[in-house]
Design a protein around this motif. Structure first.
Motif, PDB file in Angstrom:
ATOM      1  N   LEU A 245     -11.112  10.114   8.381  1.00  0.00           N
ATOM      2  CA  LEU A 245     -10.312  11.147   7.720  1.00  0.00           C
ATOM      3  C   LEU A 245     -10.797  11.385   6.289  1.00  0.00           C
ATOM      4  CD1 LEU A 245      -6.674  10.359   8.902  1.00  0.00           C
ATOM      5  CD2 LEU A 245      -8.017  12.395   9.395  1.00  0.00           C
ATOM      6  N   TYR A 246     -11.114  10.312   5.612  1.00  0.00           N
ATOM      7  CA  TYR A 246     -11.564  10.442   4.219  1.00  0.00           C
ATOM      8  C   TYR A 246     -12.929  11.127   4.137  1.00  0.00           C
ATOM      9  CZ  TYR A 246     -12.998   9.217  -0.487  1.00  0.00           C
ATOM     10  OH  TYR A 246     -13.450   9.267  -1.786  1.00  0.00           O
ATOM     11  N   LEU A 247     -13.848  10.749   5.023  1.00  0.00           N
ATOM     12  CA  LEU A 247     -15.214  11.261   4.949  1.00  0.00           C
ATOM     13  C   LEU A 247     -15.355  12.681   5.469  1.00  0.00           C
ATOM     14  CD1 LEU A 247     -17.218   8.088   6.000  1.00  0.00           C
ATOM     15  CD2 LEU A 247     -16.968   9.035   3.709  1.00  0.00           C
ATOM     16  N   PHE A 248     -14.664  13.010   6.544  1.00  0.00           N
ATOM     17  CA  PHE A 248     -14.918  14.281   7.206  1.00  0.00           C
ATOM     18  C   PHE A 248     -13.829  15.333   7.020  1.00  0.00           C
ATOM     19  CE2 PHE A 248     -17.349  11.186   9.806  1.00  0.00           C
ATOM     20  CZ  PHE A 248     -18.595  11.648   9.466  1.00  0.00           C
ATOM     21  N   VAL A 249     -12.620  14.907   6.835  1.00  0.00           N
ATOM     22  CA  VAL A 249     -11.541  15.882   6.739  1.00  0.00           C
ATOM     23  C   VAL A 249     -11.236  16.236   5.298  1.00  0.00           C
ATOM     24  CG1 VAL A 249      -9.115  16.323   7.273  1.00  0.00           C
ATOM     25  CG2 VAL A 249     -10.579  15.145   8.923  1.00  0.00           C
ATOM     26  N   LEU A 250     -11.154  15.260   4.452  1.00  0.00           N
ATOM     27  CA  LEU A 250     -10.732  15.507   3.068  1.00  0.00           C
ATOM     28  C   LEU A 250     -11.875  15.706   2.171  1.00  0.00           C
ATOM     29  CD1 LEU A 250      -7.948  12.839   2.941  1.00  0.00           C
ATOM     30  CD2 LEU A 250      -7.666  15.256   3.345  1.00  0.00           C
TER      31      LEU A 250
ATOM     32  N   LEU B 154      -9.090  -2.703  13.035  1.00  0.00           N
ATOM     33  CA  LEU B 154     -10.388  -2.038  12.987  1.00  0.00           C
ATOM     34  C   LEU B 154     -10.241  -0.544  13.280  1.00  0.00           C
ATOM     35  CD1 LEU B 154     -13.463  -2.334  12.700  1.00  0.00           C
ATOM     36  CD2 LEU B 154     -13.543  -2.763  15.153  1.00  0.00           C
ATOM     37  N   GLY B 155      -9.430  -0.202  14.276  1.00  0.00           N
ATOM     38  CA  GLY B 155      -9.186   1.208  14.587  1.00  0.00           C
ATOM     39  C   GLY B 155      -8.504   1.939  13.453  1.00  0.00           C
ATOM     40  N   SER B 156      -7.550   1.292  12.814  1.00  0.00           N
ATOM     41  CA  SER B 156      -6.849   1.899  11.687  1.00  0.00           C
ATOM     42  C   SER B 156      -7.803   2.152  10.522  1.00  0.00           C
ATOM     43  CB  SER B 156      -5.708   0.988  11.244  1.00  0.00           C
ATOM     44  OG  SER B 156      -5.116   1.457  10.063  1.00  0.00           O
ATOM     45  N   PHE B 157      -8.643   1.171  10.242  1.00  0.00           N
ATOM     46  CA  PHE B 157      -9.605   1.334   9.150  1.00  0.00           C
ATOM     47  C   PHE B 157     -10.612   2.426   9.479  1.00  0.00           C
ATOM     48  CE2 PHE B 157     -13.615   0.074   7.016  1.00  0.00           C
ATOM     49  CZ  PHE B 157     -13.202   0.259   5.715  1.00  0.00           C
ATOM     50  N   ALA B 158     -11.098   2.466  10.711  1.00  0.00           N
ATOM     51  CA  ALA B 158     -12.064   3.491  11.116  1.00  0.00           C
ATOM     52  C   ALA B 158     -11.439   4.883  11.043  1.00  0.00           C
ATOM     53  CB  ALA B 158     -12.569   3.203  12.528  1.00  0.00           C
ATOM     54  N   ALA B 159     -10.191   5.018  11.482  1.00  0.00           N
ATOM     55  CA  ALA B 159      -9.523   6.322  11.428  1.00  0.00           C
ATOM     56  C   ALA B 159      -9.338   6.786   9.986  1.00  0.00           C
ATOM     57  CB  ALA B 159      -8.179   6.253  12.140  1.00  0.00           C
ATOM     58  N   THR B 160      -8.967   5.877   9.113  1.00  0.00           N
ATOM     59  CA  THR B 160      -8.799   6.237   7.696  1.00  0.00           C
ATOM     60  C   THR B 160     -10.129   6.641   7.079  1.00  0.00           C
ATOM     61  OG1 THR B 160      -6.954   4.687   7.531  1.00  0.00           O
ATOM     62  CG2 THR B 160      -7.934   5.420   5.476  1.00  0.00           C
ATOM     63  N   ALA B 161     -11.190   5.910   7.413  1.00  0.00           N
ATOM     64  CA  ALA B 161     -12.508   6.238   6.873  1.00  0.00           C
ATOM     65  C   ALA B 161     -12.992   7.592   7.389  1.00  0.00           C
ATOM     66  CB  ALA B 161     -13.503   5.149   7.226  1.00  0.00           C
TER      67      ALA B 161
ATOM     68  N   SER C 290       0.837  -1.208   0.000  1.00  0.00           N
ATOM     69  CA  SER C 290       0.000   0.000   0.000  1.00  0.00           C
ATOM     70  C   SER C 290       0.865   1.249   0.000  1.00  0.00           C
ATOM     71  CB  SER C 290      -0.913   0.016   1.228  1.00  0.00           C
ATOM     72  OG  SER C 290      -1.776  -1.076   1.209  1.00  0.00           O
ATOM     73  N   PHE C 291       1.897   1.233   0.828  1.00  0.00           N
ATOM     74  CA  PHE C 291       2.804   2.375   0.874  1.00  0.00           C
ATOM     75  C   PHE C 291       3.465   2.586  -0.487  1.00  0.00           C
ATOM     76  CE2 PHE C 291       7.055   4.174   1.603  1.00  0.00           C
ATOM     77  CZ  PHE C 291       6.684   5.384   2.169  1.00  0.00           C
ATOM     78  N   GLY C 292       3.864   1.503  -1.137  1.00  0.00           N
ATOM     79  CA  GLY C 292       4.486   1.607  -2.451  1.00  0.00           C
ATOM     80  C   GLY C 292       3.547   2.173  -3.487  1.00  0.00           C
ATOM     81  N   VAL C 293       2.283   1.735  -3.473  1.00  0.00           N
ATOM     82  CA  VAL C 293       1.310   2.242  -4.440  1.00  0.00           C
ATOM     83  C   VAL C 293       1.054   3.722  -4.199  1.00  0.00           C
ATOM     84  CG1 VAL C 293      -1.120   2.114  -5.118  1.00  0.00           C
ATOM     85  CG2 VAL C 293       0.219   0.033  -4.906  1.00  0.00           C
ATOM     86  N   VAL C 294       0.878   4.104  -2.946  1.00  0.00           N
ATOM     87  CA  VAL C 294       0.625   5.510  -2.632  1.00  0.00           C
ATOM     88  C   VAL C 294       1.844   6.357  -2.983  1.00  0.00           C
ATOM     89  CG1 VAL C 294       0.201   7.125  -0.719  1.00  0.00           C
ATOM     90  CG2 VAL C 294      -1.130   5.028  -0.908  1.00  0.00           C
TER      91      VAL C 294
ATOM     92  N   GLU D  94      -8.291   8.415  -2.397  1.00  0.00           N
ATOM     93  CA  GLU D  94      -9.107   7.277  -2.803  1.00  0.00           C
ATOM     94  C   GLU D  94      -8.288   5.995  -2.808  1.00  0.00           C
ATOM     95  OE1 GLU D  94     -10.779   8.271  -6.550  1.00  0.00           O
ATOM     96  OE2 GLU D  94     -11.911   9.965  -5.754  1.00  0.00           O
ATOM     97  N   ALA D  95      -7.059   6.090  -3.284  1.00  0.00           N
ATOM     98  CA  ALA D  95      -6.176   4.918  -3.294  1.00  0.00           C
ATOM     99  C   ALA D  95      -5.852   4.475  -1.872  1.00  0.00           C
ATOM    100  CB  ALA D  95      -4.896   5.222  -4.058  1.00  0.00           C
ATOM    101  N   ALA D  96      -5.606   5.432  -0.985  1.00  0.00           N
ATOM    102  CA  ALA D  96      -5.290   5.093   0.405  1.00  0.00           C
ATOM    103  C   ALA D  96      -6.463   4.400   1.083  1.00  0.00           C
ATOM    104  CB  ALA D  96      -4.893   6.351   1.172  1.00  0.00           C
ATOM    105  N   VAL D  97      -7.673   4.906   0.867  1.00  0.00           N
ATOM    106  CA  VAL D  97      -8.852   4.284   1.481  1.00  0.00           C
ATOM    107  C   VAL D  97      -9.107   2.905   0.881  1.00  0.00           C
ATOM    108  CG1 VAL D  97     -11.355   4.475   1.747  1.00  0.00           C
ATOM    109  CG2 VAL D  97      -9.906   6.457   2.145  1.00  0.00           C
ATOM    110  N   GLY D  98      -8.958   2.781  -0.408  1.00  0.00           N
ATOM    111  CA  GLY D  98      -9.163   1.473  -1.049  1.00  0.00           C
ATOM    112  C   GLY D  98      -8.162   0.431  -0.577  1.00  0.00           C
TER     113      GLY D  98
END
Length: 167
Positions: free
Chosen positions: A162-167, A153-160, A81-85, A96-100
């Motif tokens: 950030l994606y939904l409310f911050v960005l 689960l916490g990592s996924f929730a934090a990413t979601a 994931s880090f390599g793709v990003v 979008e790539a980070a969330v996916g």
């Protein structure tokens, strides 16, 4: 109680039949306890078949193995994931790539952790009476899987979030 021979009258062929081997009762010492009977016919106590020492629960072993595989898979998928990003040149698609990729990691590692927990529970059930070994492995597999699952689960929730409310 040795071998018996059964002759079939229509064919005339004799086929040897074996009786079930007898055990000695652990309470009274009677040798007439059959393997298929749950209680001794002489004293009535429950018959238990002892297992060789050193026999381990496969489910307990699998629980710890799947927990370790989930950790290793998380490291590999996280690195990919880090390599793709890092290689992604379009900044608009970066989030979008980070969330996916985070969702992909959540699913893959989540399935491995669910399997580890399932084997851990089965390992605890199999080692409850002490006949099979590696109960501690089942416990460690459950603890590692549970804690790691909460982190994922916490990592996924934090990413979601950030994606939904911050960005």
């Amino acid at each position: 109680m040795g071998d018996m021979t059964v002759a079939y009258p229509t064919t005339g062929i004799a086929i040897p039949q074996r009786e079930a081997p007898a055990l000695a009762c652990s309470s009274c010492g009677t040798r007439a306890v059959a393997l298929d009977q749950p209680f001794c016919a002489h004293c009535g106590s429950r018959v238990s078949v002892s297992v060789r020492s050193g026999v381990a629960s496969i489910a307990a072993t699998r629980s710890l193995q799947f927990a370790a595989l989930a950790v290793l898979t998380n490291i590999l998928v996280g690195g990919a994931s880090f390599g793709v990003v890092y290689l992604l040149s379009d900044a608009a698609r970066l989030t979008e790539a980070a969330v996916g990729l985070e969702a992909l990691r959540f699913v893959i590692v989540g399935v491995l952790l669910a399997v580890a927990i399932r084997y851990g529970v089965r390992g605890l059930q199999q080692t409850r009476d002490g006949a099979l070994k590696r109960r501690a492995w089942a416990i460690v597999g459950l603890v590692v899987s549970g804690l790691y699952g909460l982190l994922i689960l916490g990592s996924f929730a934090a990413t979601a979030v950030l994606y939904l409310f911050v960005l």
